[in-house]
Write an enzyme that holds these catalytic residues in place. Structure first.
Site, mmCIF file in Angstrom:
data_model
loop_
_atom_site.group_PDB
_atom_site.id
_atom_site.type_symbol
_atom_site.label_atom_id
_atom_site.label_comp_id
_atom_site.label_asym_id
_atom_site.label_seq_id
_atom_site.Cartn_x
_atom_site.Cartn_y
_atom_site.Cartn_z
ATOM 1 N N CYS A 86 0.932 -1.110 -0.052
ATOM 2 C CA CYS A 86 -0.139 -0.094 0.048
ATOM 3 C C CYS A 86 0.939 1.047 -0.038
ATOM 4 O O CYS A 86 0.459 2.375 -0.096
ATOM 5 C CB CYS A 86 -0.865 -0.042 1.134
ATOM 6 S SG CYS A 86 -2.131 -1.515 1.441
ATOM 7 N N CYS A 209 -12.952 0.350 8.559
ATOM 8 C CA CYS A 209 -11.968 -0.070 7.695
ATOM 9 C C CYS A 209 -12.057 0.668 6.372
ATOM 10 O O CYS A 209 -13.238 1.223 6.099
ATOM 11 C CB CYS A 209 -12.703 -1.617 7.268
ATOM 12 S SG CYS A 209 -12.623 -2.825 8.414
ATOM 13 N N SER A 210 -10.834 0.553 5.833
ATOM 14 C CA SER A 210 -10.864 1.558 4.548
ATOM 15 C C SER A 210 -11.511 0.459 3.429
ATOM 16 O O SER A 210 -11.507 -0.794 3.521
ATOM 17 C CB SER A 210 -9.320 1.678 3.917
ATOM 18 O OG SER A 210 -8.569 0.572 4.075
ATOM 19 N N LYS A 331 -10.166 5.994 4.532
ATOM 20 C CA LYS A 331 -11.470 5.562 5.139
ATOM 21 C C LYS A 331 -12.751 5.959 4.220
ATOM 22 O O LYS A 331 -13.545 5.611 3.814
ATOM 23 C CB LYS A 331 -11.620 5.890 6.525
ATOM 24 C CG LYS A 331 -13.172 5.534 7.012
ATOM 25 C CD LYS A 331 -13.390 3.819 7.241
ATOM 26 C CE LYS A 331 -15.049 3.737 7.210
ATOM 27 N NZ LYS A 331 -15.587 3.436 5.695
ATOM 28 N N HIS A 335 -9.244 3.549 -0.872
ATOM 29 C CA HIS A 335 -7.920 3.158 -0.808
ATOM 30 C C HIS A 335 -7.569 2.181 -2.014
ATOM 31 O O HIS A 335 -7.505 0.982 -1.769
ATOM 32 C CB HIS A 335 -7.784 2.482 0.762
ATOM 33 C CG HIS A 335 -6.551 1.898 0.814
ATOM 34 N ND1 HIS A 335 -5.236 2.620 0.195
ATOM 35 C CD2 HIS A 335 -6.112 0.944 1.606
ATOM 36 C CE1 HIS A 335 -4.560 1.858 0.777
ATOM 37 N NE2 HIS A 335 -4.595 0.985 1.538
HETATM 38 N N1 COA Z 1 -16.762 1.287 4.930
HETATM 39 C C1 COA Z 1 -17.920 1.538 4.812
HETATM 40 N N2 COA Z 1 -18.832 0.909 3.828
HETATM 41 C C2 COA Z 1 -18.218 -0.366 3.118
HETATM 42 C C3 COA Z 1 -16.835 -0.665 3.406
HETATM 43 C C4 COA Z 1 -16.238 0.095 4.240
HETATM 44 N N3 COA Z 1 -14.916 -0.147 4.423
HETATM 45 N N4 COA Z 1 -16.809 -1.607 2.639
HETATM 46 C C5 COA Z 1 -17.987 -1.889 2.158
HETATM 47 N N5 COA Z 1 -18.665 -0.987 2.288
HETATM 48 C C6 COA Z 1 -20.262 -0.920 2.051
HETATM 49 C C7 COA Z 1 -20.338 -1.152 0.565
HETATM 50 O O1 COA Z 1 -20.495 0.078 -0.161
HETATM 51 C C8 COA Z 1 -21.619 -1.767 0.621
HETATM 52 O O2 COA Z 1 -22.835 -0.770 0.645
HETATM 53 P P1 COA Z 1 -24.288 -1.030 -0.114
HETATM 54 O O3 COA Z 1 -24.705 -2.147 0.350
HETATM 55 O O4 COA Z 1 -25.011 0.363 0.493
HETATM 56 O O5 COA Z 1 -23.940 -0.857 -1.518
HETATM 57 C C9 COA Z 1 -21.626 -2.775 1.551
HETATM 58 O O6 COA Z 1 -20.722 -1.959 2.647
HETATM 59 C C10 COA Z 1 -21.380 -4.108 1.471
HETATM 60 O O7 COA Z 1 -20.180 -3.910 0.575
HETATM 61 P P2 COA Z 1 -19.434 -5.319 0.176
HETATM 62 O O8 COA Z 1 -18.418 -4.764 -1.094
HETATM 63 O O9 COA Z 1 -20.309 -6.580 0.096
HETATM 64 O O10 COA Z 1 -18.455 -5.311 1.421
HETATM 65 P P3 COA Z 1 -17.508 -6.503 1.939
HETATM 66 O O11 COA Z 1 -18.038 -7.294 3.007
HETATM 67 O O12 COA Z 1 -17.190 -7.361 0.816
HETATM 68 O O13 COA Z 1 -16.294 -5.806 2.209
HETATM 69 C C11 COA Z 1 -14.636 -5.112 3.973
HETATM 70 C C12 COA Z 1 -16.043 -5.139 3.582
HETATM 71 C C13 COA Z 1 -14.497 -4.374 5.037
HETATM 72 C C14 COA Z 1 -14.319 -6.592 4.082
HETATM 73 C C15 COA Z 1 -13.646 -4.734 2.648
HETATM 74 O O14 COA Z 1 -14.011 -3.305 2.634
HETATM 75 C C16 COA Z 1 -12.307 -4.896 3.193
HETATM 76 O O15 COA Z 1 -11.677 -5.819 3.009
HETATM 77 N N6 COA Z 1 -11.624 -3.593 3.740
HETATM 78 C C17 COA Z 1 -10.317 -3.492 4.021
HETATM 79 C C18 COA Z 1 -9.341 -3.607 2.750
HETATM 80 C C19 COA Z 1 -8.197 -3.502 3.064
HETATM 81 O O16 COA Z 1 -7.532 -4.519 3.865
HETATM 82 N N7 COA Z 1 -7.103 -2.916 2.644
HETATM 83 C C20 COA Z 1 -5.666 -2.913 2.696
HETATM 84 C C21 COA Z 1 -5.347 -2.316 4.076
HETATM 85 S S1 COA Z 1 -3.764 -2.636 4.605
#
Ligand code: COA
Length: 387
Positions: A86, A209-210, A331, A335
Site C-alpha cells: 500500500c 475499515c478502508s 476510510k 484506498h
Molecule cells: N466502509 C464503509 N462501507 C463499506 C466498506 C467500508 N470499508 N466496505 C464496503 N462497504 C459498503 C459497500 O459500499 C456496500 O454498501 P451498499 O450495500 O450500500 O452498496 C456494503 O458495505 C457491502 O459491501 P461489500 O463490498 O459487500 O463489503 P464486503 O463485506 O465485501 O467488504 C470489507 C467489506 C471491510 C471486508 C472490505 O471493505 C475490506 O476488506 N476492507 C479492507 C481493505 C484492506 O484490507 N485494505 C488494505 C489495508 S492494509
C-alpha cells in the site's frame, strides 16, 4: 546533487467502484490531468514511475510500466514500476524525487493506480495479504483487518484507548470525504453507526475499515530550475524519507507502535529541519481507524498513547490544531492501494495551493504525507511547503 525539487502538476480520478473504467484508462486519465496541470508536453518528460501493488492478481496485467508509457502516448521513455504494497505510490514518488536529485532527469511523472473491484472480496483479501508474511501470517488465516485488530487491542490494553475514540477517526474521515468530490464515500456517519456497524475483526467493525477501491493519481515533479520556469506556484519537497520494519507483526518490538513510522518521521523532520509542531496538516495512512491513531503518535503530534484523546478532543478535525486527512483519508476517500500514496500528495498540493475548496485548511503552508505498506513493514513520509 541537484537543488530543490517541486511538484508542478497534479491529477486524480474519482475513487470508488468504477466498473466502466479500466486500469489503463484510470492511470491515463490521472496522468493526462497532471501533465495538463503542469502545462508541459509529453516530449518534455524524462521518466515515469508507477506505483501499483498487484495489477497481475487484481486484473491479470503485469508489465505496467510499459503499458502506462504506451497508453499515455509516451512509449520510448524510461518507465519503472515500483511496488511496496500500500506504500507503492509513496515509494514511486520517492524514486521520482531521487531521479531529479541525482541530476539524471529534469521532469518526471510519478503515478499510482489500482483496479481492485473486479474481483470478489475474498480474493481481494488474499491478494492484499500478499503484503503480509505468507508463512507466519497468511497461511495461519490472518488478514489485514485481523492484524490491525491485534494492534487495536494492544493499544487499548496499554493506553486505555477506547472504541469510541477509534470510532471518532471514522466519523471525522467520512465528514471530510463529503467535502471531496473525488471521494468514494460522500456521506456522514455518526459515532453510533460506526460502533454498531457489522464486526469485521473484533474490535474493528466495517466503518473502521478502508474500502476496496478503484482509482489513480499522478503528479509531475521538476527540478528547481525547471519548476521556476514552468510554474507560478510550485510546491516544494522538503523531505523524502523511508524506513522498513519486520514484515510480520509478531516480530515487532511493540504491537502498539510502528517503528518504521517513527524512524521515517525522524529522518523526514531532520531533512526538512522541522519539528512536528511546524506541520500544519497531514494526510496519514488510516487503512483502519486505529492506524490513524498510531500514525499521529508516530509523527509526534502527541505522545504515545494520546492519539485517541487528541482525536476525541477534535484536534484532528479540519478546524483543529492539527487537521488529519482533510481528503477523507483512506476510510472516506477510498484506498486503491497503489494509488493512495500519490493521492495523499495530490491532496497536500491542493491544500498548499489554496485550491481545496470546502475542505481548505486556512493558511496551510507545510503539509506531510505518511504512507504505510502492509502492517507497517514500510513507511514513506514526505514533507511539502509552498514557500
Ligand atoms: N466502509 C464503509 N462501507 C463499506 C466498506 C467500508 N470499508 N466496505 C464496503 N462497504 C459498503 C459497500 O459500499 C456496500 O454498501 P451498499 O450495500 O450500500 O452498496 C456494503 O458495505 C457491502 O459491501 P461489500 O463490498 O459487500 O463489503 P464486503 O463485506 O465485501 O467488504 C470489507 C467489506 C471491510 C471486508 C472490505 O471493505 C475490506 O476488506 N476492507 C479492507 C481493505 C484492506 O484490507 N485494505 C488494505 C489495508 S492494509
Amino acid at each position: 546533487m541537484s537543488s530543490r525539487v517541486a511538484v508542478i502538476g497534479i491529477g486524480i480520478t474519482e475513487f470508488g467502484e468504477l466498473w466502466d473504467e479500466s486500469y489503463r484508462a484510470l492511470i491515463t486519465k490521472a496522468g493526462t490531468e497532471a501533465i495538463n496541470d503542469a502545462g508541459i508536453e509529453g516530449n518534455e518528460i524524462d521518466g515515469l514511475y508507477i506505483g501499483s501493488m498487484s495489477p497481475g492478481l487484481f486484473s491479470g496485467q503485469e508489465h505496467v510500466s510499459s503499458l502506462v508509457a504506451d497508453y499515455s502516448g509516451l512509449a520510448g521513455i524510461p518507465a519503472t514500476r515500483v511496488e511496496a504494497a500500500c506504500a507503492s505510490g509513496g515509494l514511486a514518488f520517492r524514486e521520482a524525487y531521487i531521479s531529479l536529485k541525482s541530476g539524471l532527469m529534469d521532469i518526471v511523472v510519478a503515478g499510482g493506480v489500482e483496479k481492485m473491484t473486479d474481483s470478489p472480496t475474498s480474493s481481494v483479501m488474499i491478494t492484499l495479504m500478499g503484503a503480509g508474511d505468507q508463512e507466519w501470517e497468511a497461511f495461519k488465516g490472518a488478514t489485514f483487518p485481523a492484524l490491525y485488530a491485534l494492534m487495536a487491542r494492544r493499544h487499548m490494553f496499554e493506553y486505555g484507548t477506547t472504541l469510541e475514540q477509534i470510532s471518532e477517526v471514522a466519523v471525522k474521515s467520512h465528514h471530510n470525504a463529503t467535502l471531496n468530490p473525488n471521494a468514494q464515500f460522500k456521506f456522514n456517519v455518526t459515532l453510533k453507526q460506526v460502533m454498531n456497524s457489522p464486526p469485521v475483526a473484533e474490535p474493528l467493525r466495517l466503518l473502521h475499515c478502508s474500502p476496496i477501491t478503484d482509482g489513480a493519481a499522478a503528479v509531475v515533479l521538476a527540478t528547481e530550475k525547471k519548476a521556476k520556469k514552468l510554474c507560478e506556484n510550485p510546491i516544494w519537497v522538503e523531505a523524502s524519507a523511508i524506513s522498513t520494519d519486520t514484515i510480520a507483526l509478531h516480530d515487532r518490538r511493540s504491537l502498539s507502535r510502528m517503528d518504521a513510522s517513527i524512524r521515517a518521521a525522524k529522518y523526514a523532520y531532520e531533512q526538512a529541519n522541522l519539528k512536528p509542531s511546524d506541520i500544519d496538516f497531514a494526510e496519514v495512512h488510516d487503512c483502519f481507524s486505529i492506524a490513524e491513531i498510531m500514525a499521529i503518535e508516530s509523527l509526534g503530534f502527541c505522545k504515545p498513547g494520546e492519539g485517541g484523546k487528541l482525536t476525541e478532543d477534535g484536534e484532528t478535525k479540519l478546524d483543529g490544531s492539527i487537521p488529519i486527512n482533510p481528503s477523507g483519508g483512506l476510510k472516506g476517500k477510498g484506498h486503491p492501494v497503489g494509488a493512495t500514496g500519490i493521492a495523499q500528495i495530490v491532496e497536500v498540493v491542493e491544500q498548499l495551493r489554496g485550491d481545496a475548496g470546502k475542505r481548505q485548511i486556512d493558511g496551510a503552508e507545510i503539509g506531510l504525507t505518511h504512507n504505510i505498506g502492509g502492517s507497517g513493514g514500510t513507511c514513506v513520509i514526505h514533507i511539502f511547503s509552498n514557500r
